[in-house]
Design a protein around this motif. Structure first.
Motif, short mmCIF file in Angstrom:
data_model
loop_
_atom_site.label_atom_id
_atom_site.label_comp_id
_atom_site.label_asym_id
_atom_site.label_seq_id
_atom_site.Cartn_x
_atom_site.Cartn_y
_atom_site.Cartn_z
N THR A 148 -5.25 10.15 -1.76
CA THR A 148 -4.36 9.08 -2.20
C THR A 148 -4.82 7.84 -1.86
OG1 THR A 148 -2.76 10.93 -2.22
CG2 THR A 148 -1.87 8.65 -2.35
N LYS A 149 -4.86 6.88 -2.75
CA LYS A 149 -5.02 5.42 -2.41
C LYS A 149 -3.69 4.73 -2.52
CE LYS A 149 -9.83 5.17 -3.81
NZ LYS A 149 -10.95 4.59 -4.29
N GLN A 150 -3.60 3.49 -1.70
CA GLN A 150 -2.46 2.77 -1.57
C GLN A 150 -2.77 1.20 -1.74
OE1 GLN A 150 0.66 3.48 1.60
NE2 GLN A 150 1.60 1.46 1.07
N LEU A 151 -1.98 0.45 -2.53
CA LEU A 151 -2.46 -0.98 -2.73
C LEU A 151 -1.08 -1.56 -2.40
CD1 LEU A 151 -4.27 -3.19 -3.54
CD2 LEU A 151 -3.37 -2.61 -5.76
N THR A 152 -1.07 -2.62 -1.49
CA THR A 152 0.14 -3.42 -1.21
C THR A 152 -0.12 -4.88 -1.87
OG1 THR A 152 0.51 -2.27 0.82
CG2 THR A 152 1.49 -4.35 0.38
N LYS A 163 -10.95 5.35 -12.98
CA LYS A 163 -12.33 5.72 -12.82
C LYS A 163 -12.61 6.98 -13.82
CE LYS A 163 -14.95 8.04 -9.53
NZ LYS A 163 -15.46 8.53 -8.08
#
Length: 134
Positions: free
Chosen positions: A1-5, A18
């Motif tokens: 899981t990736k998180q971007l703020t 992707k």
């Protein structure tokens, strides 16, 4: 899981999904295989040039994006670029575009070379080859 703020959201959000797997490695270079030639860069996956990820990725018509300071930002899907094909070095691109009429009516269009056809929103949201979202 990736998180971007995100602190300051852009007016138009572009999301690239992707869709290709570049495994294998190798030095890269011009490849010749079964009568076909193509360029394969380092890490592009020998012979195939990046195989297509076939998993369907679900995406909503409205994306509610929480910001780093607690505010919320909403994006309405307005376009989808589609890649039809089995690898990154070949295939065909089409697009779905949402058109807004003068009275606020909305219509989705499928753009495929010189052909333009109306489609239902559910056709857009269920497309298994979506590549870029706007």
């Amino acid at each position: 899981t990736k998180q971007l703020t995100i602190f300051r959201p852009p007016l138009t959000l572009c999301i690239q999904l992707k869709r290709f797997s570049f495994g294998g490695g190798g030095a890269g270079g011009f490849m010749h295989h079964q009568g076909f030639s193509h360029f394969a860069g380092k890490g592009m996956g020998v012979m195939r040039g990046g195989s297509k990820v076939q998993k369907q990725i679900e995406f909503p018509a409205t994306l509610k994006l929480p910001l780093s300071d607690g505010r919320k930002c909403e994006y309405e899907l307005s376009g989808v670029v589609v890649h039809i094909g089995g690898c990154a070095t070949s295939g065909h691109y089409t697009a779905f575009v949402r058109r807004v009429g003068k009275q606020g009516t909305q219509q989705w269009l499928n753009m495929d070379d010189s052909f333009v056809d109306p489609v239902a929103e559910k056709t857009v949201l269920k497309n298994k080859d979506a590549y870029v979202l706007f």
